[in-house]
Design an enzyme around this catalytic site. Structure first.
Site, PDB file in Angstrom:
ATOM      1  N   CYS A  82     -36.955  81.922  84.021  1.00 15.09           N
ATOM      2  CA  CYS A  82     -36.466  80.747  83.631  1.00 15.09           C
ATOM      3  C   CYS A  82     -36.419  79.889  84.443  1.00 15.09           C
ATOM      4  O   CYS A  82     -35.328  79.650  85.290  1.00 15.09           O
ATOM      5  CB  CYS A  82     -35.104  80.897  82.915  1.00 15.09           C
ATOM      6  SG  CYS A  82     -34.429  79.594  82.309  1.00 15.09           S
ATOM      7  N   PHE A  84     -36.273  76.475  84.558  1.00 12.79           N
ATOM      8  CA  PHE A  84     -34.747  75.496  84.387  1.00 12.79           C
ATOM      9  C   PHE A  84     -33.757  76.047  85.160  1.00 12.79           C
ATOM     10  O   PHE A  84     -32.925  75.204  86.034  1.00 12.79           O
ATOM     11  CB  PHE A  84     -34.749  75.203  83.194  1.00 12.79           C
ATOM     12  CG  PHE A  84     -33.889  74.352  82.814  1.00 12.79           C
ATOM     13  CD1 PHE A  84     -34.015  72.960  82.782  1.00 12.79           C
ATOM     14  CD2 PHE A  84     -32.201  74.436  82.659  1.00 12.79           C
ATOM     15  CE1 PHE A  84     -33.285  71.800  82.484  1.00 12.79           C
ATOM     16  CE2 PHE A  84     -31.294  73.505  82.642  1.00 12.79           C
ATOM     17  CZ  PHE A  84     -31.682  72.077  82.468  1.00 12.79           C
ATOM     18  N   CYS A  85     -33.328  77.225  84.843  1.00  9.23           N
ATOM     19  CA  CYS A  85     -32.265  77.957  85.251  1.00  9.23           C
ATOM     20  C   CYS A  85     -32.292  78.141  86.757  1.00  9.23           C
ATOM     21  O   CYS A  85     -31.375  78.142  87.455  1.00  9.23           O
ATOM     22  CB  CYS A  85     -31.726  79.154  84.650  1.00  9.23           C
ATOM     23  SG  CYS A  85     -31.329  78.778  82.828  1.00  9.23           S
ATOM     24  N   VAL A  86     -33.452  78.477  87.244  1.00  2.48           N
ATOM     25  CA  VAL A  86     -33.723  79.087  88.675  1.00  2.48           C
ATOM     26  C   VAL A  86     -33.245  77.668  89.539  1.00  2.48           C
ATOM     27  O   VAL A  86     -32.720  77.723  90.471  1.00  2.48           O
ATOM     28  CB  VAL A  86     -35.074  79.456  88.961  1.00  2.48           C
ATOM     29  CG1 VAL A  86     -35.466  79.353  90.410  1.00  2.48           C
ATOM     30  CG2 VAL A  86     -35.357  80.901  88.329  1.00  2.48           C
ATOM     31  N   HIS A  89     -29.554  76.928  89.314  1.00  2.00           N
ATOM     32  CA  HIS A  89     -28.599  77.535  90.242  1.00  2.00           C
ATOM     33  C   HIS A  89     -28.989  77.824  91.771  1.00  2.00           C
ATOM     34  O   HIS A  89     -28.072  77.947  92.496  1.00  2.00           O
ATOM     35  CB  HIS A  89     -28.528  79.027  89.702  1.00  2.00           C
ATOM     36  CG  HIS A  89     -27.840  78.528  88.417  1.00  2.00           C
ATOM     37  ND1 HIS A  89     -26.390  78.765  88.423  1.00  2.00           N
ATOM     38  CD2 HIS A  89     -28.081  78.481  86.965  1.00  2.00           C
ATOM     39  CE1 HIS A  89     -25.903  78.404  87.069  1.00  2.00           C
ATOM     40  NE2 HIS A  89     -27.057  78.336  86.491  1.00  2.00           N
TER      41      HIS A  89
END
Length: 327
Positions: A82, A84-86, A89
Site C-alpha cells: 500500500c 499511500f500508507c507506506v 507512516h
C-alpha cells in the site's frame, strides 16, 4: 490533486452527526483536519467511525511507544503493498523524532534497535507476537490490514501532490508538522461513544475488556454488514476463498477469481479483490458492479466487507501463533 478514485467525500464543512464528530476528533487528535483515508470512508458514517475508533484506540493510545506502533503500521503497509500508507507512516515515524529509523525502513533496511527489528519482521510476516503490549501491537496490525485494503482500493497512491512523498526532505518536513499531535498522550476509550451502537460482534479474546476490544468488535460489525450487499452464495464464496488464504499475494491474472457464483458475480469479484489484492481493483471492476444504481455508500460498505474478511483471516493467523506460544 484528486486522491479519491471512486467516491465523493462528505466535505468537513457539510458534515453532520457522527461524521462531523469523527472529523472533529481526527483534527484534534491526529493533527490533520482532512485525512484522505477517513474522507474516502465518509459516505458510510458507520464504517468511518469504526475505522477511526479502532485506529485511535490501538495506534494513538496505550502504553506501547508510538514509535514502536508506527513500525508495526509501516511493516504491515509494506507487506500489503500500500504505497499511500507506506508514505503516510514513514512521515509519521519522522513525526516521532526518529528520522533515521523512518528512512532505514523506507529503504528496505533493518532497524538498528533489535526490538524495532523484531516488530518490523513480525508485522511483515505475522510470526511470534512481541511482548509486552501484545494487544496494542495486534490491534495496530489489524487496523492497518483493514485500512491498507480500503486505501489501495479507493485512493490513488499519492500522499502529497506530484509524488512529493518520494523525497526524504518532504517526509521529514511533514513529520515535523505533525510532531506535536503525534507526541501527545491521549486518554484511552474517549472515542468509544462514537460506536456505542455498533456492538453486534463479540470482543476478541486477545483484547477482551479493553477499549481495543470494544473498537475491534465495532469495526467487525460495521464492516461486516457490507456483506448484505451480496447474495448468500456470493457472500459465502468470498468468505470461503479468504478462509483458505495463507497471507501471500495472489498470482497475476484472474484464474484465482474463478468459480464465483453467477449471482452477484461483479460484487463478489470486487469484494474478493479488496480482500486479497486491492491494488488490482480497476475502474472497470467498480463500474461493472455499480451499474449506475449503486451509491458511494454502497461501494464503501462492499469494500469494507472484503477488507474486514481479510482482516479477520489475518487475525486468525496471528492469534493461532499466539495461542501456540501460550499453550
Amino acid at each position: 490533486m484528486d486522491q479519491f478514485r471512486y467516491v465523493r467525500p462528505v466535505p468537513p464543512k457539510a458534515a453532520t452527526g457522527r461524521i462531523a464528530q469523527v472529523y472533529a476528533q481526527t483534527a484534534d487528535e491526529f493533527g490533520l483536519a482532512r485525512l484522505p483515508v477517513f474522507l474516502t470512508l465518509s459516505p458510510s458514517a458507520e464504517v468511518l467511525a469504526a475505522t477511526w475508533v479502532m485506529l485511535r484506540e490501538s495506534l494513538l493510545t496505550g502504553d506501547a511507544s508510538r514509535t514502536a506502533k508506527e513500525v508495526v503500521a509501516l511493516g504491515v503497509s509494506m507487506a500489503n503493498r500500500c504505497p499511500f500508507c507506506v508514505a503516510a507512516h514513514t512521515t509519521l515515524l519522522h513525526a516521532t523524532g526518529d528520522h533515521r529509523l523512518a528512512e532505514i525502513i523506507a529503504a528496505g533496511g533493518t532497524p538498528d534497535d533489535p526490538a524495532h527489528a523484531r516488530l518490523l519482521a513480525w508485522a511483515k510476516e505475522r510470526g511470534a507476537v512481541p511482548e509486552p503490549f501484545a494487544a496494542e501491537y495486534i490491534g495496530t496490525a489489524l487496523i492497518f490490514h483493514f485500512i491498507n485494503r480500503m486505501a489501495s482500493a479507493l485512493l490513488t497512491e499519492n500522499l502529497f501532490p506530484g509524488d512529493l512523498q518520494k523525497f526524504r526532505l518532504v517526509r521529514r518536513v511533514g513529520g515535523r508538522m505533525l510532531a506535536g499531535a503525534v507526541r501527545r498522550r491521549l486518554r484511552p476509550g474517549a472515542s468509544l461513544p462514537l460506536v456505542a451502537d455498533l456492538a453486534g460482534r463479540p470482543e476478541p479474546a486477545w483484547a477482551a475488556g479493553t477499549p481495543i476490544g470494544v473498537a475491534y468488535a465495532a469495526l467487525r460489525t460495521a464492516a461486516g454488514d457490507g456483506g448484505t450487499l451480496l447474495g448468500r452464495s456470493a457472500r459465502a464464496a468470498v468468505t470461503e476463498a479468504v478462509a483458505a488464504w495463507d497471507g501471500s499475494h495472489p498470482p497475476m491474472g484472474d484464474a484465482w477469481l474463478g468459480g464465483l457464483p453467477e449471482e452477484d458475480r461483479a460484487g463478489a469479484r470486487l469484494a474478493l479483490l479488496t480482500a486479497l489484492a486491492p491494488y488490482r481493483v480497476t475502474d472497470a471492476d467498480v463500474a461493472t458492479w455499480r451499474g449506475g444504481s449503486r451509491t458511494d455508500e454502497d461501494l464503501v460498505r462492499l469494500c469494507a466487507f472484503g477488507a474486514i474478511t481479510a482482516t479477520e483471516r489475518a487475525e486468525a493467523l496471528i492469534t493461532r501463533t499466539l495461542a501456540g506460544e501460550r499453550s
